[in-house]
Design an enzyme around this catalytic site. Structure first.
Site, short mmCIF file in Angstrom:
data_model
loop_
_atom_site.label_atom_id
_atom_site.label_comp_id
_atom_site.label_asym_id
_atom_site.label_seq_id
_atom_site.Cartn_x
_atom_site.Cartn_y
_atom_site.Cartn_z
CD GLU A 363 -3.53 0.25 1.78
OE1 GLU A 363 -4.27 1.05 1.65
OE2 GLU A 363 -3.24 -0.37 2.75
CD GLU A 624 -4.10 -0.71 9.50
OE1 GLU A 624 -3.20 -1.82 9.30
OE2 GLU A 624 -4.41 -0.29 8.33
C1 BGC Z 1 -5.11 2.47 4.89
C2 BGC Z 1 -5.80 3.53 6.03
C3 BGC Z 1 -6.64 4.27 5.13
C4 BGC Z 1 -7.91 3.42 4.80
C5 BGC Z 1 -8.97 4.14 4.25
C6 BGC Z 1 -6.22 1.62 4.49
O1 BGC Z 1 -6.07 0.46 3.51
O2 BGC Z 1 -4.16 1.74 5.33
O3 BGC Z 1 -4.84 4.03 6.76
O4 BGC Z 1 -6.91 5.45 5.55
O5 BGC Z 1 -7.46 2.45 3.96
O6 BGC Z 1 -9.76 3.70 5.17
#
Ligand code: BGC
Length: 739
Positions: A363, A624
């Protein structure tokens, strides 16, 4: 240990880009197309002889892809992954270097290119004469200025030669494959491509640099029989290692953030990102570090290592944007100090040219919501003014025609966007740059983008309720686990519509614009919110986040009742249930509404869920999810479980603002006037907080002496402060004041 070398980093006169004088029209993009795999590193080389008497040599250079340049074998500059990451169909930075010292009579200028962030997530597409959006390209001009006043330009063109490099493969997520013994079969002349130079802009953000070297801490043999090295800190960067093996030996370095419950190397949370380095030996000894990829890791696993493993042969190199550290915080509680350290490391791990969600899995994108919630803390920890100036310019550049803000900036998700609290980064982030740095220019620069975003919200609203669109809501909240429904997404959206409009009115007034229309809009959103979402002094749905937003965004006149509702919910659950959207403001609103002890209780809580829970499990960065790892060591989730995600680190601004007591004043921003409001808690003996402002260091400290709290405030020259201590207000002038 810092290893920054700024020696040949300069600000040169424009030769590239759309404002460059016309006599530089000969400078063209060069590339190779077709038969060379784009995952392979490419070496672009130009050899040239210069006449004697060179007074100055300046290189301006950029790439579609990422580059590392050498002149006569020595690296030019210290920018890692130059030219950085912008929305590269519209804006690409170029850099200027003074290379006078490196110049010889006969010269070899070699630039290695890798794909980097190039057209991440885009489908292959031909742009011009056979050149596709997946191909890499180089543009450069070396200006030689002779003592007799004459000048000579050496520019990218078809006299450059291109060969495949020893980097046989490079991918930001997967890592590099380096073959020390590889000798290219030959080289081909570069082709000139007719690609616009109008996208080129002078370096706008911070460069990315190596900022620290961490020695390996421990060599482990895991229960699964793996050879693992622990660096003791989760970080972003790469490993430098010494290696010697027989020709053809293939050694692999894999990277992971955590070990699993049995103590084995754990990579499932990386999803498809391999983040591994493969080194193919040539019989000689090498000291190697990857040039075209980075990893998020604390541990490495060595596979097929050719010789016995020597810990001192491995060093982790920390890489991030070259931000100056400005904030410091320390208190008498060890766990809170560790939390603060983790917040700082979270920022270091994710401020790599773009504020990313995480640095390890597949990501690593500039998620707007994450940046929005963390921006205040970020701006206290480090000087992020340039960093956000660049990223916000990208936000404006990638904003959709209809005003929707893409979820990630640079936008690699093909215009997916428009979520409340994510898109609001368009307004909240520049506003914070104003509060922390008194930067009015950024407000002016972003004004149209802000307006477009608000117009978009309006187009999605009916009767001032933002009722259309896909929203992330209070991402990763715990309401469901607590047996409740999560906060209504339209409620959250409408709250943000009101808040962003209120900020926009302030921005417009500061810039001298007529804001009547938006004042009315702000009042209408607030009225609609109250009518629909507040019933008999309670926010509907009974969630912590909904109460938090109603209070923090000033959307209710029944503050006392809503604050009591929030406090009741915290007491009922015994813990927080907030996600990305509510958590950053939770302690602030409890504090502002008289529930300081409850706020401290939440901060001091060590059990799941809480900020300190991961600390008990040895976390060295912010997770996270509240439940990244369960107490028995099992992982809560495979797909969505980063251990380096700064969002929940947004609590940092409460550490500075309430524990320490340092706050900005929007009427005299940039700490020209400081609002000191420390609130001690009996579980603490002392707190020391400081922020280096543009005027000098702002400090707030308190400690218990003989049962009494003594406060010390430092106000920089030219600034003033107002200290509120135990309800008593004292006006402060520059200097140190003890109370
Ligand atoms: C990310 C988050 C992001 C989110 C959206 C994820 O995959 O890691 O930090 O804000 O998607 O909801």
């Amino acid at each position: 240990m810092g290893i920054i070398n700024r020696a040949n980093w300069i600000k040169g006169a424009l030769k590239l880009g759309k404002d460059a004088p016309t006599n530089t029209s000969a400078i063209v993009w060069t590339s190779v197309v077709s038969d060379v795999a784009t995952d392979t590193g490419l070496d672009f080389t130009k050899t040239f002889v210069c006449k004697s008497g060179v007074k100055k040599a300046e290189l301006q250079i950029s790439a579609l892809g990422i580059y590392e340049a050498t002149l006569n074998g020595a690296r030019i500059g210290d920018f890692i992954f130059a030219p950085g990451w912008t929305c590269n169909e519209k804006r690409v930075q170029y850099q200027s270097y003074d290379v006078t010292e490196q110049l010889k009579n006969e010269n070899n200028l070699t630039v290695t290119l890798g794909r980097g962030w190039r057209y991440l997530g885009k489908n292959p597409e031909i742009i011009t004469n056979g050149f596709s959006n997946k191909d890499m390209a180089l543009i450069a001009v070396l200006e030689l200025e002779y003592e007799d006043g004459t000048k000579e330009l050496i520019t990218t063109d078809k006299t450059w030669l291109v060969a495949e490099s020893k980097i046989r493969y490079s991918n930001l997520y997967n890592g590099d494959i380096y073959d020390a013994g590889f000798i290219p079969e030959g080289s081909v002349p570069a082709i000139e491509i007719n690609h616009t130079k109008d996208i080129l802009i002078p370096q706008q953000g911070e460069k990315i640099v190596e900022t620290e070297r961490l020695p390996a801490k421990e060599l482990m043999n895991t229960p699964a029989g793996e050879t693992v090295i622990d660096f003791g800190q989760n970080l972003t960067g790469y490993v430098e290692f010494k290696i010697r093996g027989k020709k053809g030996d293939k050694a692999t370095v894999q990277h992971a953030e955590v070990l699993d419950k049995d103590g084995n190397f754990y990579t499932e949370n990386l999803r498809s990102a391999k983040q591994e380095i493969i080194f193919i030996c040539d019989g000689e000894e090498h000291v190697y570090k990857p040039a075209l990829s980075f990893q998020g890791f604390r541990y490495i696993k060595l596979v097929n290592w050719p010789e016995s493993v020597n810990l001192s042969d491995f060093t982790a190199i920390v890489v991030h944007s070259d931000m100056k550290r400005t904030g410091h915080f320390e208190c008498s509680d060890r766990d809170i100090n560790q939390l603060y350290k983790n917040i700082v490391w979270g920022q270091r791990g994710n401020f790599l040219d773009v504020p990313t969600d995480c640095p390890q899995r597949d990501e690593r994108l500039g998620w707007t919501g994450d940046a929005q919630v963390f921006v205040r803390t970020a701006s206290y920890n480090f000087d992020v003014e340039k960093f956000f100036t660049k990223w916000l310019a990208d936000l404006a550049a990638d904003q959709c025609e209809n005003g929707s803000v893409p979820h990630v900036i640079p936008d690699v998700l093909d215009k997916q966007g428009g979520s409340a609290a994510w898109g609001d980064a368009a307004i909240i982030c520049p506003w914070q740059m104003y509060l922390t740095y008194a930067n009015k220019e950024i407000l002016a620069a972003q004004f149209d983008s802000m307006k477009k975003w608000l117009d978009f919200i309006q187009s999605r609203s009916k009767n001032f309720i933002w009722n259309k669109g896909d929203h992330f809501g209070d991402w990763l909240n715990l309401e469901k686990d607590a047996g409740n429904k999560e906060a209504d997404k339209k409620l959250i959206a409408t709250a943000f519509a009101a808040y962003s409009t209120a900020l926009f009115v302030k921005v417009g007034n500061l810039l001298g614009k007529d804001m009547q229309e938006y004042e009315l809009l702000r009042d209408n959103y607030k009225a609609a919110f109250c009518k629909k979402y507040i019933k008999h002094g309670k926010v509907v749905g009974n969630t912590q986040t909904a109460c938090v937003l109603a209070l923090y965004f000033d959307l209710t006149d029944e503050k006392e009742a809503v604050a009591a509702q929030l406090e009741g919910l915290v007491k009922k659950h015994g813990h927080l249930t907030t996600g990305f959207v509510g958590a950053p403001y939770l302690l602030h609103v409890l504090t502002a509404n008289g529930y300081v002890k409850t706020a401290y209780d939440l901060l001091f809580r060590k059990e799941y869920p809480s900020w300190l829970y991961p600390i008990g499990l040895g976390a060295t960065t912010i997770w996270e999810r509240w439940n990244g790892i369960w107490p028995d060591g099992t992982m809560a989730d495979k797909g969505m479980n980063s251990f380096n995600h700064y969002a929940y680190g947004a609590v940092g601004d409460w550490l500075y603002g309430t524990m320490g007591g340092i706050n900005t004043d929007e009427n005299a921003p940039g700490f020209k006037h400081i609002i000191f409001k420390p609130i001690p808690d009996e579980r603490l003996d002392y707190v020391k907080a400081s922020v280096l402002s543009r005027h000098g260091e702002v400090k707030a400290e308190w400690q218990r002496v003989d049962g009494q709290v003594k406060y010390t405030f430092t106000v920089p020259q030219g600034c003033t402060g107002t200290a509120t201590v135990d309800g008593e207000v004292t006006e402060l002038s520059a200097g140190v004041t003890e109370l």
